[in-house]
Design a protein around this motif. Sequence first.
Motif, PDB file in Angstrom:
ATOM      1  N   ASP A   1      20.229 -42.560  36.545  1.00 41.08           N
ATOM      2  CA  ASP A   1      20.693 -43.950  36.457  1.00 41.08           C
ATOM      3  C   ASP A   1      19.671 -44.874  37.114  1.00 41.08           C
ATOM      4  O   ASP A   1      19.922 -45.458  38.163  1.00 41.08           O
ATOM      5  CB  ASP A   1      22.058 -44.083  37.127  1.00 41.08           C
ATOM      6  CG  ASP A   1      22.633 -45.489  36.997  1.00 41.08           C
ATOM      7  OD1 ASP A   1      22.266 -46.196  36.035  1.00 41.08           O
ATOM      8  OD2 ASP A   1      23.442 -45.870  37.871  1.00 41.08           O
ATOM      9  N   PRO A   2      18.487 -45.017  36.506  1.00 39.21           N
ATOM     10  CA  PRO A   2      17.437 -45.859  37.107  1.00 39.21           C
ATOM     11  C   PRO A   2      17.798 -47.342  37.019  1.00 39.21           C
ATOM     12  O   PRO A   2      18.620 -47.750  36.196  1.00 39.21           O
ATOM     13  CB  PRO A   2      16.213 -45.540  36.256  1.00 39.21           C
ATOM     14  CG  PRO A   2      16.779 -45.138  34.927  1.00 39.21           C
ATOM     15  CD  PRO A   2      18.063 -44.427  35.229  1.00 39.21           C
ATOM     16  N   ASP A   3      17.150 -48.127  37.870  1.00 37.70           N
ATOM     17  CA  ASP A   3      17.279 -49.586  37.751  1.00 37.70           C
ATOM     18  C   ASP A   3      16.728 -50.042  36.406  1.00 37.70           C
ATOM     19  O   ASP A   3      15.842 -49.393  35.828  1.00 37.70           O
ATOM     20  CB  ASP A   3      16.503 -50.287  38.877  1.00 37.70           C
ATOM     21  CG  ASP A   3      17.289 -50.319  40.183  1.00 37.70           C
ATOM     22  OD1 ASP A   3      18.474 -49.927  40.173  1.00 37.70           O
ATOM     23  OD2 ASP A   3      16.700 -50.719  41.201  1.00 37.70           O
ATOM     24  N   THR A   4      17.231 -51.167  35.932  1.00 38.59           N
ATOM     25  CA  THR A   4      16.688 -51.769  34.719  1.00 38.59           C
ATOM     26  C   THR A   4      15.612 -52.771  35.113  1.00 38.59           C
ATOM     27  O   THR A   4      15.904 -53.849  35.640  1.00 38.59           O
ATOM     28  CB  THR A   4      17.796 -52.477  33.918  1.00 38.59           C
ATOM     29  OG1 THR A   4      18.811 -51.529  33.588  1.00 38.59           O
ATOM     30  CG2 THR A   4      17.239 -53.092  32.638  1.00 38.59           C
ATOM     31  N   THR A   5      14.361 -52.402  34.930  1.00 35.78           N
ATOM     32  CA  THR A   5      13.225 -53.259  35.300  1.00 35.78           C
ATOM     33  C   THR A   5      12.152 -53.178  34.225  1.00 35.78           C
ATOM     34  O   THR A   5      12.226 -52.344  33.311  1.00 35.78           O
ATOM     35  CB  THR A   5      12.592 -52.828  36.646  1.00 35.78           C
ATOM     36  OG1 THR A   5      11.817 -51.636  36.431  1.00 35.78           O
ATOM     37  CG2 THR A   5      13.645 -52.564  37.712  1.00 35.78           C
ATOM     38  N   ASP A   6      11.134 -54.022  34.381  1.00 39.10           N
ATOM     39  CA  ASP A   6       9.947 -53.953  33.519  1.00 39.10           C
ATOM     40  C   ASP A   6       8.762 -53.324  34.256  1.00 39.10           C
ATOM     41  O   ASP A   6       7.637 -53.337  33.750  1.00 39.10           O
ATOM     42  CB  ASP A   6       9.558 -55.363  33.047  1.00 39.10           C
ATOM     43  CG  ASP A   6      10.608 -55.972  32.123  1.00 39.10           C
ATOM     44  OD1 ASP A   6      11.211 -55.211  31.336  1.00 39.10           O
ATOM     45  OD2 ASP A   6      10.838 -57.198  32.199  1.00 39.10           O
TER      46      ASP A   6
ATOM     47  N   ALA B   1       4.899 -53.604  40.151  1.00 38.49           N
ATOM     48  CA  ALA B   1       4.244 -54.584  39.276  1.00 38.49           C
ATOM     49  C   ALA B   1       4.551 -54.276  37.818  1.00 38.49           C
ATOM     50  O   ALA B   1       4.791 -53.122  37.440  1.00 38.49           O
ATOM     51  CB  ALA B   1       2.739 -54.574  39.496  1.00 38.49           C
ATOM     52  N   THR B   2       4.511 -55.339  37.013  1.00 34.25           N
ATOM     53  CA  THR B   2       4.751 -55.196  35.575  1.00 34.25           C
ATOM     54  C   THR B   2       3.467 -55.276  34.764  1.00 34.25           C
ATOM     55  O   THR B   2       3.443 -54.842  33.612  1.00 34.25           O
ATOM     56  CB  THR B   2       5.723 -56.292  35.089  1.00 34.25           C
ATOM     57  OG1 THR B   2       5.155 -57.576  35.391  1.00 34.25           O
ATOM     58  CG2 THR B   2       7.074 -56.168  35.775  1.00 34.25           C
ATOM     59  N   THR B   3       2.418 -55.818  35.379  1.00 36.24           N
ATOM     60  CA  THR B   3       1.140 -55.928  34.663  1.00 36.24           C
ATOM     61  C   THR B   3       0.039 -55.254  35.457  1.00 36.24           C
ATOM     62  O   THR B   3       0.134 -55.114  36.690  1.00 36.24           O
ATOM     63  CB  THR B   3       0.746 -57.395  34.438  1.00 36.24           C
ATOM     64  OG1 THR B   3       0.465 -58.011  35.708  1.00 36.24           O
ATOM     65  CG2 THR B   3       1.860 -58.153  33.743  1.00 36.24           C
ATOM     66  N   LEU B   4      -1.043 -54.876  34.775  1.00 36.75           N
ATOM     67  CA  LEU B   4      -2.167 -54.231  35.443  1.00 36.75           C
ATOM     68  C   LEU B   4      -2.846 -55.203  36.407  1.00 36.75           C
ATOM     69  O   LEU B   4      -3.278 -54.802  37.496  1.00 36.75           O
ATOM     70  CB  LEU B   4      -3.174 -53.745  34.399  1.00 36.75           C
ATOM     71  CG  LEU B   4      -4.417 -53.035  34.954  1.00 36.75           C
ATOM     72  CD1 LEU B   4      -4.018 -51.822  35.780  1.00 36.75           C
ATOM     73  CD2 LEU B   4      -5.355 -52.641  33.808  1.00 36.75           C
TER      74      LEU B   4
END
Length: 383
Positions: free
Chosen positions: A340-345, A360-363
Motif C-alpha cells: 500500500d504505497p503512497d500515491t506520489t509522482d 524528487a519527481t524530475t532528474l
Amino acid sequence: MWRNIASNALTVLLVVVFLLGGVILWGQSEYKAAGPLGAPVCLQVKSGATMTRVSRDLVDQGAISSDTIFRIGTDYTEKASKLKAGSFLLQPGVSMEGIADIVTRGGASTCGTEVVFRVGVTRQEVQIRELDPTTARYVEVAAFDPKGTEIPALYLNLHGQSGTRYRVAVAEGVTSWQVVNALSGIDILEGTTEVPPEGILAPDSYEFQSGAQRGDIIAQMISRQEARVTDVWQNRTEGLPVKTPEELLVLASIIEKETGIPEERRQVASVFTNRLNKGMKLQTDPTVIYGITKGEGVLGRGLRQSELRRETPWNTYVIPALPPTPIANPGLASLEAAADPDTTDYIFFVADGTGGHAFATTLQEHNRNVANWRKIEAERANQ
C-alpha cells in the motif's frame, strides 16, 4: 442420667461441628480474599521446591497472612502437587487463591532475570535485564558482545536457573545468514539448521527455554512471516506492479534496506512502484551490496563504480526489474508499505543529511538534492 449425658454430648458435638464449619467458611473466605501485599514482588520458586517452602516465602514477603491457610487451600484445591518452578510477578492485593493459580499455571516466568539475544544488521548484543516489580519494567544490568572474548560471570551463573527468561530479538533488515549465525552462537540452544531462503524469517522477538532446538526457533520465524505475507497480500492495493506474494516480499526487503524511518516507508515504496510501472531500473545500492556479500555480513565500505556496473542477478543498476530474491528479511511495516504505497509522482530519492531522504519527481530536482547531499558529506569529512 444417661439421657442427660447423651443430650449434653450431642449438644457439644453440634457446637463443635458448627464451629468447625465456621472455621472452614472463614478459611475459604481468607483464601479468596484480597491479600496484604502492598507493592509488587517477584516470587522465586526454585526447581524441587514444595508448597510449604513457597508458603513461608510468601509470608516473609508479606504476600499472605497465613501460610497454614495457603497450604490447606492448595491441598483442598489439588494444586499443591502442581507447583511450577520459575519467577512470578505478584501484584498488590493478590489473593492466596490467585497466587496458587499463578505458581501452578505453568508457562514462562513473568519476572526475575531476562536474557535478550539481539540480532542487528551491523552487530549482535546480549542484554541481561532484571524486572523492577514496582514499575513492571525490565532494567538492563549488563550487556556484552557474544562474539567477544570475555563473557560476564553474571551470564554464566544464570545457566540452569529456572527463573531465567530467554529471548532472541531479530531486527528488521537482517539476512537469513545473520540469523542462523547468531543462533549458532547461543550456547544454551541445541541442534543445527540450514540457512533458509532470504526474506522468509519474520523479524520479531521469540521466547525460548534453555536446551531449545535452533530449528524450532527458525520454524517459528518462517511460520510468522508466512502469516504476515499472506495477510498483507490479501489486503494489498489494486494495480500494483508486483504480481505475486513472492515479488511483494522482494520489494519489501528493498524498502526495508533503504530506510529505517517509519514515516518514509510508503514514500520509498511509491518511488519503486512508480519506477516499476514506468519500466525504469530501480537503481538501489542495497541490491548491489547483496550481490557482493550474498547477505553474509556487512560490506563495511562504500560501493565502487566498477561494482555498480558489474552484472549480478541483484544489481538493479543493470537488471531492468526486481532481483530474483529478497535481499533481507523485511518487517511487517515494510511489507505493508510495499502492498500500500503512497500515491506520489516521485521517481528519485537521496539522503538528506538528517537520516531521512529528499524525494524528487524530475532528474533536475534530483540532481540538486544529490549536490546538497555531496556538500553535507564533504562538510562532515572536514570536521
